[in-house]
Design an enzyme around this catalytic site. Structure first.
Site, PDB file in Angstrom:
ATOM      1  N   THR A 112     -30.908  36.446  11.629  1.00 21.42           N
ATOM      2  CA  THR A 112     -29.555  35.964  11.934  1.00 21.42           C
ATOM      3  C   THR A 112     -29.673  34.829  12.934  1.00 21.42           C
ATOM      4  O   THR A 112     -30.537  34.863  13.817  1.00 21.42           O
ATOM      5  CB  THR A 112     -28.670  37.063  12.553  1.00 21.42           C
ATOM      6  OG1 THR A 112     -29.252  37.440  13.803  1.00 21.42           O
ATOM      7  CG2 THR A 112     -28.570  38.264  11.674  1.00 21.42           C
ATOM      8  N   GLU A 136     -26.526  41.526   8.627  1.00 19.36           N
ATOM      9  CA  GLU A 136     -26.969  42.908   8.839  1.00 19.36           C
ATOM     10  C   GLU A 136     -26.393  43.869   7.803  1.00 19.36           C
ATOM     11  O   GLU A 136     -26.770  45.035   7.760  1.00 19.36           O
ATOM     12  CB  GLU A 136     -26.529  43.385  10.240  1.00 19.36           C
ATOM     13  CG  GLU A 136     -27.287  42.737  11.386  1.00 19.36           C
ATOM     14  CD  GLU A 136     -26.659  41.426  11.873  1.00 19.36           C
ATOM     15  OE1 GLU A 136     -25.948  40.777  11.087  1.00 19.36           O
ATOM     16  OE2 GLU A 136     -26.890  41.048  13.035  1.00 19.36           O
ATOM     17  N   LYS A 156      -9.250  35.474  26.629  1.00 20.40           N
ATOM     18  CA  LYS A 156      -8.678  36.495  27.509  1.00 20.40           C
ATOM     19  C   LYS A 156      -7.745  35.816  28.499  1.00 20.40           C
ATOM     20  O   LYS A 156      -8.174  35.247  29.482  1.00 20.40           O
ATOM     21  CB  LYS A 156      -9.788  37.260  28.218  1.00 20.40           C
ATOM     22  CG  LYS A 156     -10.623  38.009  27.198  1.00 20.40           C
ATOM     23  CD  LYS A 156     -11.891  38.608  27.769  1.00 20.40           C
ATOM     24  CE  LYS A 156     -12.752  39.137  26.640  1.00 20.40           C
ATOM     25  NZ  LYS A 156     -13.639  38.142  26.015  1.00 20.40           N
ATOM     26  N   TRP A 187      -5.136  39.419  24.983  1.00 20.69           N
ATOM     27  CA  TRP A 187      -6.073  38.730  24.110  1.00 20.69           C
ATOM     28  C   TRP A 187      -5.339  37.780  23.177  1.00 20.69           C
ATOM     29  O   TRP A 187      -4.338  38.143  22.557  1.00 20.69           O
ATOM     30  CB  TRP A 187      -6.862  39.734  23.268  1.00 20.69           C
ATOM     31  CG  TRP A 187      -7.938  40.422  24.034  1.00 20.69           C
ATOM     32  CD1 TRP A 187      -8.230  40.262  25.352  1.00 20.69           C
ATOM     33  CD2 TRP A 187      -8.854  41.382  23.519  1.00 20.69           C
ATOM     34  NE1 TRP A 187      -9.289  41.060  25.695  1.00 20.69           N
ATOM     35  CE2 TRP A 187      -9.691  41.768  24.591  1.00 20.69           C
ATOM     36  CE3 TRP A 187      -9.064  41.962  22.268  1.00 20.69           C
ATOM     37  CZ2 TRP A 187     -10.713  42.697  24.444  1.00 20.69           C
ATOM     38  CZ3 TRP A 187     -10.073  42.887  22.119  1.00 20.69           C
ATOM     39  CH2 TRP A 187     -10.891  43.254  23.207  1.00 20.69           C
TER      40      TRP A 187
HETATM   41  P1  ADP Z   1     -24.922  34.884  11.569  1.00 17.38           P
HETATM   42  O1  ADP Z   1     -26.300  34.773  11.052  1.00 17.38           O
HETATM   43  O2  ADP Z   1     -24.339  33.624  12.103  1.00 17.38           O
HETATM   44  O3  ADP Z   1     -24.609  36.093  12.387  1.00 17.38           O
HETATM   45  P2  ADP Z   1     -23.472  36.243   9.610  1.00 17.38           P
HETATM   46  O4  ADP Z   1     -23.063  35.811   8.264  1.00 17.38           O
HETATM   47  O5  ADP Z   1     -24.290  37.437   9.732  1.00 17.38           O
HETATM   48  O6  ADP Z   1     -24.145  35.023  10.230  1.00 17.38           O
HETATM   49  O7  ADP Z   1     -22.203  36.344  10.541  1.00 17.38           O
HETATM   50  C1  ADP Z   1     -21.407  37.470  10.507  1.00 17.38           C
HETATM   51  C2  ADP Z   1     -20.138  37.209  11.245  1.00 17.38           C
HETATM   52  O8  ADP Z   1     -19.406  36.153  10.646  1.00 17.38           O
HETATM   53  C3  ADP Z   1     -19.208  38.367  11.220  1.00 17.38           C
HETATM   54  O9  ADP Z   1     -19.538  39.326  12.176  1.00 17.38           O
HETATM   55  C4  ADP Z   1     -17.877  37.703  11.491  1.00 17.38           C
HETATM   56  O10 ADP Z   1     -17.683  37.467  12.862  1.00 17.38           O
HETATM   57  C5  ADP Z   1     -18.025  36.385  10.824  1.00 17.38           C
HETATM   58  N1  ADP Z   1     -17.347  36.441   9.524  1.00 17.38           N
HETATM   59  C6  ADP Z   1     -17.887  36.659   8.321  1.00 17.38           C
HETATM   60  N2  ADP Z   1     -16.935  36.637   7.362  1.00 17.38           N
HETATM   61  C7  ADP Z   1     -15.755  36.415   7.976  1.00 17.38           C
HETATM   62  C8  ADP Z   1     -14.395  36.301   7.548  1.00 17.38           C
HETATM   63  N3  ADP Z   1     -14.039  36.395   6.282  1.00 17.38           N
HETATM   64  N4  ADP Z   1     -13.464  36.072   8.485  1.00 17.38           N
HETATM   65  C9  ADP Z   1     -13.784  35.977   9.781  1.00 17.38           C
HETATM   66  N5  ADP Z   1     -15.034  36.070  10.237  1.00 17.38           N
HETATM   67  C10 ADP Z   1     -16.018  36.291   9.360  1.00 17.38           C
END
Ligand code: ADP
Length: 543
Positions: free
Chosen positions: A185, A330, A440, A445
């Site tokens: 990631t 993950e 915040k 929030w």
């Molecule tokens: P990275 O490698 O940058 O972590 P990921 O694809 O694993 O890439 O990122 C996951 C995160 O991306 C999620 O926890 C969420 O915060 C964000 N995310 C994924 N899909 C969406 C969505 N449809 N709307 C909002 N946030 C999203």
């Protein structure tokens, strides 16, 4: 009492051989890095994959070896997915847009034995290879005619490796929990973390995706994964696409609106999957040319929030269903999909609201929200808490990183997503923000995502990001950083007036800044951390 049924291991090689036998005339089409279109059938793909497995064996690759790839979405990358995992090795996909130090960390942390590299990224590796002590060789993903001069040592040519190999290979049978692939990631802070998928998790994830109601995928589908194969296995498309027998269309390096539009039309793509940024480019191109889509039925959009204005535009102008998906590296990655139940259809405004959420659970995933102390919160559509998930395609730990594992998993094995969410009584999950991006303001929030969603609906804005900026009295207040549409004049007041109609007064950004572009990470996501850094000393007019 145990059931009396066979236990056959779920293996990725089974997908390959099943698909080749069951869909003998189905096509895989790729825009190549060298230029032009490559096309072949499933059985031809399987033959070349077996040749590649033989070639890997000759190179000395054995079980558990990590084989790195730095490549676009194309047929050679697909062959690598199946050949490496199929023989029991591990396909380690790497994101070429990562900063050099992170890429170096990843190669060394994974201890890649070989790296397969696309022509495009050769210069990148030429600069870095000296820092990769464990890498025994580099394979350039091209043919002899296009093999360039390179300063890389121990270099092989992909097509030369395959040329004289047999297209017969006996895929070994092993435990389905064997590791199949590895993806780090991006990690906005600290070093990237390795997510190590297993054969079982990948096969199950593929079946789970195929079970989602409202995104029918079968032999009649023509799938365009724009989401990179170097990012979470292109959301599983290479696996479930083959199980379902879809025609696969790989975009290669050409991800701009015009190239995608051309490919979609030429190959009559029906389903296209990718992050919102990609579709911004495609829609801008369509607006410019006035063309429509003749085949596209659905886009599945995830990775970051799908703006409602995009859902509207896809529907009203092009009759394309834009469906939001949510997930994480993950989670293999899919967790929820915002499809609409039959009983909820009919009233478009209501539908749009549901479609604007991150969606309902996919089978195989469980979710809950908890407060800061870890207590369960009700699914009442109001309570906000951190989202935790569990499932057969969710990590049970990071690869060789106990500290990160400890932080990510709670005592009952739930995985902390880092997303703040609300879950409605009828099961729709809505992400309020990332735990670290939420603004915040005076103990309350403000969702940066909601604000961005509203701002991007302004016809003069091409892109928008909202971050919290330090404020004496309120602790943090929202700052809107926006990119105007090309060649368009727009003022701060216009944008604020527009937002005033749409959000609570105390949510209104304290200021609007216009920029030429926003920082995007390696997967096209907005880099809020970078933006916060850029504006960390920004003085709000309300101070
Ligand atoms: P990275 O490698 O940058 O972590 P990921 O694809 O694993 O890439 O990122 C996951 C995160 O991306 C999620 O926890 C969420 O915060 C964000 N995310 C994924 N899909 C969406 C969505 N449809 N709307 C909002 N946030 C999203």
């Amino acid at each position: 009492m145990h059931g009396l049924m066979m236990h056959r291991p779920l293996l990725i090689s089974q997908i390959l051989e099943f698909a080749a036998g069951n869909y003998p005339d189905q096509e895989i089409v790729s825009r190549t890095t060298e230029g032009g279109i490559h096309r072949y059938t499933y059985p031809e793909m399987a033959q070349r994959t077996r040749k590649l497995a033989n070639a890997l064996k000759k190179l000395g690759v054995t079980e558990e070896d990590r084989i790195g790839t730095i490549a676009w979405n194309n047929y050679r990358h697909l062959e690598l997915y199946y050949a490496t995992s199929g023989m029991g090795a591990i396909c380690h996909t790497m994101n070429p847009r990562l900063p050099a130090d992170q890429l170096t960390y990843i190669v060394n942390h994974a201890k890649d034995r070989f790296i397969f590299v696309e022509l495009t990224f050769l210069p990148l590796l030429e600069k870095l290879y000296e820092h990769f002590p464990d890498v025994e060789g580099f394979v350039v993903m091209t043919d002899e005619a296009n093999m360039p001069e390179t300063t890389l040592p121990r270099v092989y040519c992909y097509e030369t490796l395959l040329r004289d190999e047999s297209d017969q290979f006996e895929w070994p049978e092993f435990d389905e929990n064997t590791a199949s692939s590895l993806c780090y990631t991006s990690g906005t802070t600290g070093n990237p973390k390795g997510v190590l998928y297993s054969h079982r998790s990948n096969v199950l994830h593929a079946l789970f995706v195929l079970s989602v109601s409202g995104i029918p995928i079968d032999e009649n589908s023509v799938m365009l994964p724009v989401v990179p194969m170097f990012h979470v296995n292109a959301w599983g498309v290479p696996y479930f696409g083959l199980i379902a027998g879809t025609k696969l269309v790989f975009p290669g390096p050409a991800l701009d609106g015009e190239s995608l539009s051309e490919l979609i039309e030429a190959e009559q793509v029906t389903e296209a999957w990718g992050v919102p940024t990609v579709w911004l480019g495609l829609l801008a191109h369509k607006r410019k040319t006035g063309e429509g889509f003749s085949s596209l039925k659905r886009t599945l959009i995830g990775g970051s929030a799908l703006p409602r204005s995009m859902i509207q535009e896809f529907r009203e102008k092009y009759n394309v269903e834009a469906i939001q998906g949510w997930g994480m590296t993950e989670m293999s990655p899919l967790g929820t999909v915002a499809t609409i139940r039959p009983s909820q259809r009919g009233d478009w405004d209501k539908e749009l609201k549901l479609r604007g959420t991150q969606g309902r659970l996919m089978f195989g995933v469980e979710m809950k929200i908890v407060d800061a102390e870890g207590n369960d919160l009700p699914h009442d559509g109001e309570s906000q808490g951190e989202l935790l998930v569990r499932g057969n395609a969710v990590i049970s730990g990071y690869y060789e990183n106990d500290e990160a594992t400890r932080q990510a998993l709670d005592k009952d094995g739930w995985f902390h997503t880092g997303d703040v969410s609300v879950i409605s009584p009828d099961g729709y999950m809505e992400i309020v923000d990332r735990v670290k991006d939420v603004i915040k303001s005076g103990g309350e929030w403000i969702s940066s995502i909601d604000l961005e969603n509203e701002a991007i609906a302004h016809p003069k804005l091409a892109e928008a990001a909202v971050i919290g900026v330090r404020h004496e009295k309120w602790q943090e207040r929202p700052l809107l950083v926006a990119v105007p549409e090309q060649g368009v004049e727009v003022t701060r007041e216009e944008v604020l007036e527009f937002l005033e109609q749409r959000v609570a007064k105390w949510w209104l950004p304290d200021d609007v800044v216009f920029v030429d572009e926003l920082p995007h990470g390696a997967t096209g996501k907005l880099q809020k951390a970078k933006l916060r850094e850029d504006f960390k000393d920004y003085k709000l007019p309300t101070e």
